[in-house]
Scaffold this motif. Structure first.
Motif, mmCIF file in Angstrom:
data_model
loop_
_atom_site.group_PDB
_atom_site.id
_atom_site.type_symbol
_atom_site.label_atom_id
_atom_site.label_comp_id
_atom_site.label_asym_id
_atom_site.label_seq_id
_atom_site.Cartn_x
_atom_site.Cartn_y
_atom_site.Cartn_z
ATOM 1 N N LYS A 395 -7.026 -24.895 -1.891
ATOM 2 C CA LYS A 395 -5.657 -24.627 -2.312
ATOM 3 C C LYS A 395 -5.598 -24.266 -3.790
ATOM 4 O O LYS A 395 -4.852 -23.368 -4.197
ATOM 5 C CB LYS A 395 -4.776 -25.850 -2.038
ATOM 6 N N LEU A 396 -6.405 -24.933 -4.608
ATOM 7 C CA LEU A 396 -6.378 -24.745 -6.053
ATOM 8 C C LEU A 396 -7.013 -23.425 -6.474
ATOM 9 O O LEU A 396 -6.537 -22.736 -7.386
ATOM 10 C CB LEU A 396 -7.087 -25.898 -6.744
ATOM 11 N N THR A 397 -8.094 -23.049 -5.802
ATOM 12 C CA THR A 397 -8.872 -21.877 -6.240
ATOM 13 C C THR A 397 -8.768 -20.686 -5.303
ATOM 14 O O THR A 397 -9.063 -19.564 -5.700
ATOM 15 C CB THR A 397 -10.362 -22.230 -6.354
ATOM 16 N N GLY A 398 -8.370 -20.914 -4.056
ATOM 17 C CA GLY A 398 -8.355 -19.846 -3.076
ATOM 18 C C GLY A 398 -9.715 -19.620 -2.439
ATOM 19 O O GLY A 398 -9.840 -18.833 -1.504
ATOM 20 N N ILE A 399 -10.738 -20.282 -2.925
ATOM 21 C CA ILE A 399 -12.085 -20.129 -2.371
ATOM 22 C C ILE A 399 -12.170 -20.879 -1.049
ATOM 23 O O ILE A 399 -11.847 -22.056 -0.972
ATOM 24 C CB ILE A 399 -13.146 -20.634 -3.348
ATOM 25 N N GLY A 400 -12.606 -20.187 -0.045
ATOM 26 C CA GLY A 400 -12.621 -20.757 1.292
ATOM 27 C C GLY A 400 -11.487 -20.246 2.140
ATOM 28 O O GLY A 400 -11.447 -20.468 3.342
ATOM 29 N N ASN A 401 -10.548 -19.537 1.491
ATOM 30 C CA ASN A 401 -9.461 -18.908 2.231
ATOM 31 C C ASN A 401 -9.747 -17.419 2.391
ATOM 32 O O ASN A 401 -10.212 -16.763 1.464
ATOM 33 C CB ASN A 401 -8.140 -19.069 1.473
ATOM 34 N N THR A 402 -9.466 -16.877 3.563
ATOM 35 C CA THR A 402 -9.739 -15.467 3.830
ATOM 36 C C THR A 402 -9.049 -14.561 2.810
ATOM 37 O O THR A 402 -9.582 -13.547 2.404
ATOM 38 C CB THR A 402 -9.299 -15.092 5.245
#
Length: 406
Positions: A395-402
């Motif tokens: 949620k904080l970095t956007g890493i791991g989100n498509t």
């Protein structure tokens, strides 16, 4: 209105030369973006005198054997330099307390007098670091052990000589270990070390503490928009001002801009590297410039641990500088962990411990730290990279989100 956002970091190394690029990257990337509500700003300007514009100032020095970078937004150079001049003595003071390289440091004098029949008074800084270390040791069932100093010395010598410590040397070093033998008084102001030859090593936790303490000096000097990098450990203050309030950039966030570290794991071929999260080229060691996500952070501390720079390779086996207290050996699996936490001492200690524990046990450890965002990257024997960020990190970095990887 300023929206909080993010920052980044890179694996740590005690080698000064290997940190030159790290500091240059920080100077290049630790730049602000953001936006301010135009209506709010116009109303405020009508009611109060205009403040002088803030400018970015930097200072850099070698401390603790690594590069240290200070950055702050101040109305003028004199104000910034005055604040910087108060930071360096504080860092030197902490080095004189926590260093295991200086035989006259407070912690080394404490170790030299062990074992203790009576409690010994200690400074507030030493107490803070010992309490955090013992707490983390308890939470991790000893995976983090601040009494690992004698073992660390054996592996430092091994890296210099390019030969493994002998089983006898490792066994002798482990005889002096045991975090349970650090006995703190109830108020934390005194301590007893119960084993002879005990050697405290804060290498896995102190740099994060030093970074945050340095940031506190800048904040106390009335410069809340500041950032400190001590090797791979960052302490970040308020988000910088927007360079262009009318910017049409779709990135409607603000913070200290830094490249997130991407592990350069070595594999037989880049094609064998996969990820359980959609971060492009994650761990593709054979690619010269793997895609590095950019994030924006403020009012937090960040730390990354891994073996990209510090390791010993013997007969084709790579031994990390991160040591497992349970075996006395350097880690042989390729793993990297990043932690974003409210306090530097926690971020610094947790990333090392996550590398020792790995994904599953590490996730159980992090239940004790619900405020932390974290990610672990590990190269499997099959040559695949498994990356496990927690929900807060995604949620904080956007890493791991498509949506992060366009």
């Amino acid at each position: 209105m300023i929206v909080a956002s993010t920052s980044a970091f890179t694996p740590r190394s005690h080698q000064i030369s290997r940190h030159a690029w790290q500091v240059l990257a920080l100077l290049a990337w630790l730049l602000p973006i953001g936006f301010t509500c135009l209506d709010d700003r116009r109303t405020y300007a009508e009611e109060t005198p205009a403040s002088p514009p803030l400018k970015l100032f930097s200072d850099r020095a070698i401390r603790l054997g690594v590069d240290v970078v200070l950055q702050t937004y101040a109305p003028d150079e004199t104000r910034a330099k005055t604040a910087f001049a108060k930071v360096w003595p504080r860092i030197d003071e902490l080095n004189s307390i926590l260093s295991d390289y200086d035989p006259q440091s407070e912690v080394m004098r404490l170790c030299a007098s062990a074992p203790h029949a009576e409690f010994v008074p200690i400074s507030k800084d030493l107490s803070t670091c010992l309490q955090a270390s013992v707490r983390l040791a308890r939470e991790s069932d000893g995976a983090f052990d601040v009494t690992i100093g004698q073992l660390v010395k054996q592996w430092r010598r091994a890296r210099r000589k390019q030969s493994l410590p002998t089983p006898t040397q490792i066994a002798a070093a482990r005889e002096s270990m045991g975090w349970q033998n650090v006995c703190l008084s109830p108020d934390g102001n005194m301590v007893r070390l119960l084993k002879p030859g005990m050697q405290i090593d804060f290498g896995g936790i102190a740099k994060g503490y030093v970074a945050e303490e340095a940031l506190k000096i800048l904040q106390h000097e009335g410069l809340p928009i500041s950032a400190v990098a001590v090797s791979g450990d960052l302490a970040l203050g308020d988000a910088p001002p927007s360079p262009d309030a009318a910017s049409s950039s779709p990135q409607k966030t603000s913070g200290w801009k830094v490249l997130m570290p991407i592990p350069k794991f070595r594999t037989a071929s880049a094609e064998n590297v996969e990820s359980s999260t959609p971060v492009k080229n994650l761990g593709a060691a054979n690619s010269e410039e793997p895609d590095s996500p950019v994030v924006y952070l403020s009012n937090c501390c960040v730390s990354t641990a891994g073996d990209e720079f510090q390791f010993l390779e013997i007969d084709g086996v790579r031994y990390s500088h991160i040591l497992d207290p349970a075996t006395g050996m350097g880690l042989t699996r390729q793993i990297q962990a990043t932690v974003i936490a409210p306090h530097g001492i926690d971020a610094d200690g947790l990333d090392t411990t996550l590398c020792i524990l790995g994904h599953e046990k590490g996730a159980r450890l992090m239940q004790h730290h619900p405020a932390a965002a974290w990610i672990v990257h590990e190269l499997t024997p099959a040559g695949k990279v498994i990356s496990t960020p927690n929900e807060k990190f995604k949620k904080l970095t956007g890493i791991g989100n498509t949506s992060h990887c366009d």
